[in-house]
Design a protein around this motif. Structure first.
Motif, PDB file in Angstrom:
ATOM      1  N   GLY A  27       0.937  -0.736   0.270  1.00 30.02           N
ATOM      2  CA  GLY A  27       0.238   0.113   0.373  1.00 30.02           C
ATOM      3  C   GLY A  27       0.874   1.461  -0.084  1.00 30.02           C
ATOM      4  O   GLY A  27       0.275   2.091   0.490  1.00 30.02           O
ATOM      5  N   SER A  28       2.641   1.133  -0.084  1.00 24.24           N
ATOM      6  CA  SER A  28       2.467   2.385   0.055  1.00 24.24           C
ATOM      7  C   SER A  28       2.666   2.935  -1.671  1.00 24.24           C
ATOM      8  O   SER A  28       2.446   2.288  -2.821  1.00 24.24           O
ATOM      9  CB  SER A  28       4.523   2.139  -0.885  1.00 24.24           C
ATOM     10  OG  SER A  28       5.513   3.219  -0.203  1.00 24.24           O
ATOM     11  N   PRO A  29       2.644   4.565  -1.178  1.00 26.26           N
ATOM     12  CA  PRO A  29       2.400   5.102  -2.955  1.00 26.26           C
ATOM     13  C   PRO A  29       4.290   5.217  -3.193  1.00 26.26           C
ATOM     14  O   PRO A  29       4.149   5.756  -4.363  1.00 26.26           O
ATOM     15  CB  PRO A  29       1.882   6.640  -2.094  1.00 26.26           C
ATOM     16  CG  PRO A  29       3.136   6.377  -1.471  1.00 26.26           C
ATOM     17  CD  PRO A  29       2.533   5.670  -0.829  1.00 26.26           C
ATOM     18  N   VAL A  30       4.767   4.782  -3.386  1.00 28.37           N
ATOM     19  CA  VAL A  30       6.887   4.397  -3.695  1.00 28.37           C
ATOM     20  C   VAL A  30       5.880   4.078  -5.144  1.00 28.37           C
ATOM     21  O   VAL A  30       5.950   2.728  -5.290  1.00 28.37           O
ATOM     22  CB  VAL A  30       7.439   4.378  -3.022  1.00 28.37           C
ATOM     23  CG1 VAL A  30       8.772   3.714  -3.458  1.00 28.37           C
ATOM     24  CG2 VAL A  30       7.488   5.579  -2.356  1.00 28.37           C
ATOM     25  N   GLY A  31       6.674   4.268  -6.077  1.00 26.08           N
ATOM     26  CA  GLY A  31       6.437   4.320  -7.351  1.00 26.08           C
ATOM     27  C   GLY A  31       5.847   5.184  -8.430  1.00 26.08           C
ATOM     28  O   GLY A  31       6.180   6.388  -8.873  1.00 26.08           O
ATOM     29  N   LEU A  32       5.954   4.551  -9.716  1.00 25.96           N
ATOM     30  CA  LEU A  32       5.593   5.533 -10.757  1.00 25.96           C
ATOM     31  C   LEU A  32       3.335   5.962 -11.481  1.00 25.96           C
ATOM     32  O   LEU A  32       3.575   4.205 -11.339  1.00 25.96           O
ATOM     33  CB  LEU A  32       6.207   4.284 -12.365  1.00 25.96           C
ATOM     34  CG  LEU A  32       6.219   5.811 -13.360  1.00 25.96           C
ATOM     35  CD1 LEU A  32       6.647   6.900 -13.665  1.00 25.96           C
ATOM     36  CD2 LEU A  32       6.248   5.167 -14.190  1.00 25.96           C
ATOM     37  N   TRP A  33       3.930   6.688 -11.537  1.00 22.07           N
ATOM     38  CA  TRP A  33       2.302   6.416 -11.242  1.00 22.07           C
ATOM     39  C   TRP A  33       1.445   7.495 -12.601  1.00 22.07           C
ATOM     40  O   TRP A  33       2.109   8.181 -13.035  1.00 22.07           O
ATOM     41  CB  TRP A  33       1.619   7.826  -9.988  1.00 22.07           C
ATOM     42  CG  TRP A  33       1.284   7.057  -8.774  1.00 22.07           C
ATOM     43  CD1 TRP A  33       2.540   6.844  -8.402  1.00 22.07           C
ATOM     44  CD2 TRP A  33       0.655   6.583  -8.353  1.00 22.07           C
ATOM     45  NE1 TRP A  33       2.760   5.743  -7.373  1.00 22.07           N
ATOM     46  CE2 TRP A  33       1.739   5.587  -7.649  1.00 22.07           C
ATOM     47  CE3 TRP A  33      -0.417   5.178  -8.657  1.00 22.07           C
ATOM     48  CZ2 TRP A  33       1.089   4.547  -6.363  1.00 22.07           C
ATOM     49  CZ3 TRP A  33      -0.867   4.624  -7.631  1.00 22.07           C
ATOM     50  CH2 TRP A  33      -0.790   4.101  -6.793  1.00 22.07           C
ATOM     51  N   LYS A  34       0.379   7.216 -13.293  1.00 17.43           N
ATOM     52  CA  LYS A  34      -0.648   8.257 -14.391  1.00 17.43           C
ATOM     53  C   LYS A  34      -1.137   8.735 -13.762  1.00 17.43           C
ATOM     54  O   LYS A  34      -2.161   8.127 -13.145  1.00 17.43           O
ATOM     55  CB  LYS A  34      -0.416   7.041 -15.623  1.00 17.43           C
ATOM     56  CG  LYS A  34      -1.085   8.032 -16.549  1.00 17.43           C
ATOM     57  CD  LYS A  34      -1.371   6.522 -17.721  1.00 17.43           C
ATOM     58  CE  LYS A  34      -1.032   5.723 -17.770  1.00 17.43           C
ATOM     59  NZ  LYS A  34      -1.521   4.232 -18.690  1.00 17.43           N
ATOM     60  N   ASN A  35      -1.294  10.001 -14.124  1.00 15.70           N
ATOM     61  CA  ASN A  35      -2.189  10.950 -13.663  1.00 15.70           C
ATOM     62  C   ASN A  35      -3.443  11.087 -15.148  1.00 15.70           C
ATOM     63  O   ASN A  35      -2.511  10.718 -16.260  1.00 15.70           O
ATOM     64  CB  ASN A  35      -2.081  12.112 -13.245  1.00 15.70           C
ATOM     65  CG  ASN A  35      -1.644  13.465 -13.602  1.00 15.70           C
ATOM     66  OD1 ASN A  35      -0.795  13.004 -14.667  1.00 15.70           O
ATOM     67  ND2 ASN A  35      -1.939  14.633 -13.655  1.00 15.70           N
ATOM     68  N   ILE A  36      -4.343  11.266 -14.729  1.00 13.51           N
ATOM     69  CA  ILE A  36      -5.839  11.022 -15.781  1.00 13.51           C
ATOM     70  C   ILE A  36      -6.513  12.349 -15.270  1.00 13.51           C
ATOM     71  O   ILE A  36      -6.379  13.305 -14.800  1.00 13.51           O
ATOM     72  CB  ILE A  36      -6.858   9.987 -15.621  1.00 13.51           C
ATOM     73  CG1 ILE A  36      -6.048   8.455 -15.394  1.00 13.51           C
ATOM     74  CG2 ILE A  36      -7.628   9.822 -16.653  1.00 13.51           C
ATOM     75  CD1 ILE A  36      -4.940   8.053 -16.527  1.00 13.51           C
ATOM     76  N   ASP A  37      -6.624  13.102 -17.070  1.00 18.58           N
ATOM     77  CA  ASP A  37      -6.973  14.519 -17.082  1.00 18.58           C
ATOM     78  C   ASP A  37      -8.306  14.031 -16.451  1.00 18.58           C
ATOM     79  O   ASP A  37      -9.055  13.486 -17.252  1.00 18.58           O
ATOM     80  CB  ASP A  37      -6.817  14.857 -18.183  1.00 18.58           C
ATOM     81  CG  ASP A  37      -7.275  16.027 -18.500  1.00 18.58           C
ATOM     82  OD1 ASP A  37      -8.648  16.668 -18.311  1.00 18.58           O
ATOM     83  OD2 ASP A  37      -6.816  17.387 -18.715  1.00 18.58           O
ATOM     84  N   ASP A  38      -8.787  15.857 -15.753  1.00 17.57           N
ATOM     85  CA  ASP A  38     -10.223  15.557 -15.109  1.00 17.57           C
ATOM     86  C   ASP A  38     -11.190  15.139 -16.471  1.00 17.57           C
ATOM     87  O   ASP A  38     -12.646  14.696 -16.233  1.00 17.57           O
ATOM     88  CB  ASP A  38     -10.402  16.449 -14.102  1.00 17.57           C
ATOM     89  CG  ASP A  38      -9.520  16.196 -13.349  1.00 17.57           C
ATOM     90  OD1 ASP A  38      -9.060  15.131 -12.837  1.00 17.57           O
ATOM     91  OD2 ASP A  38      -9.670  17.368 -12.940  1.00 17.57           O
ATOM     92  N   ALA A  39     -10.931  16.452 -16.686  1.00 18.35           N
ATOM     93  CA  ALA A  39     -11.910  16.338 -18.430  1.00 18.35           C
ATOM     94  C   ALA A  39     -11.589  15.342 -19.631  1.00 18.35           C
ATOM     95  O   ALA A  39     -13.107  15.345 -19.734  1.00 18.35           O
ATOM     96  CB  ALA A  39     -11.915  17.749 -18.452  1.00 18.35           C
ATOM     97  N   THR A  40     -11.051  14.896 -19.644  1.00 16.09           N
ATOM     98  CA  THR A  40     -10.867  14.047 -21.015  1.00 16.09           C
ATOM     99  C   THR A  40     -10.903  13.029 -20.839  1.00 16.09           C
ATOM    100  O   THR A  40     -10.926  11.589 -21.876  1.00 16.09           O
ATOM    101  CB  THR A  40      -9.959  14.790 -22.076  1.00 16.09           C
ATOM    102  OG1 THR A  40      -8.549  14.105 -21.708  1.00 16.09           O
ATOM    103  CG2 THR A  40      -9.394  15.848 -22.584  1.00 16.09           C
TER     104      THR A  40
END
Length: 151
Positions: A27-40
């Motif tokens: 459950g650690s947040p360490v790592g690579l994350w993709k953020n997603i555009d709220d609108a599209t």
């Protein structure tokens, strides 16, 4: 000699993958994350979250931009030392520390408008997603993005 180098490289890569999987599992947040555009609903960036001395930081590694747009834009709306600096490689998340099931006390930069917001985050869905909240004043005065772990 070449065999030893290849074997060492393979072991190092396997170790890195095992460590990343362990972080996701606990459950650690360490790592690579993709953020997603709220609108599209489309991916915007890849952000690498690291931990040092109990504090989380997140740095942009890649932007997903249409081919006709600048692929290495600068933060023209940022102020101070970040003004006109490349967004790729920029630390946008900092100061977060574990507080129960959340990470609090940090800040997040929105390179689109150059503003800094207070921030908190929560790991959800067995480490596969991250709810990242940016806010002004109180957490209820903000918005949450869901980031997806890159594997």
């Amino acid at each position: 000699m070449k065999t030893r180098i290849i074997l060492s490289s393979a072991l190092l890569a396997l170790s890195a993958l095992s460590t990343a999987n362990a972080w996701a599992a606990d459950g650690s947040p360490v790592g690579l994350w993709k953020n997603i555009d709220d609108a599209t609903g489309q991916p915007k960036a890849l952000i690498r979250i690291t931990e040092s001395d109990g504090e989380l930081k997140g740095k942009i590694e890649k932007l997903f931009r249409p081919a006709e747009e600048d692929q290495n834009p600068k933060c023209v709306k940022c102020e101070g030392a970040l003004k006109d600096q490349p967004i790729v490689g920029m630390t946008i998340l900092s100061g977060l520390k574990k507080d129960g099931d959340e990470y609090n006390g940090g800040q997040i930069l929105d390179p689109a408008n150059g503003k800094l917001y207070k921030s908190k985050l929560t790991v959800v869905e067995d480490g596969k997603k991250l709810n990242v909240r940016g806010y002004i004043g109180m957490p209820m005065l903000g918005r949450t993005q869901t980031w997806v772990r890159e594997e």
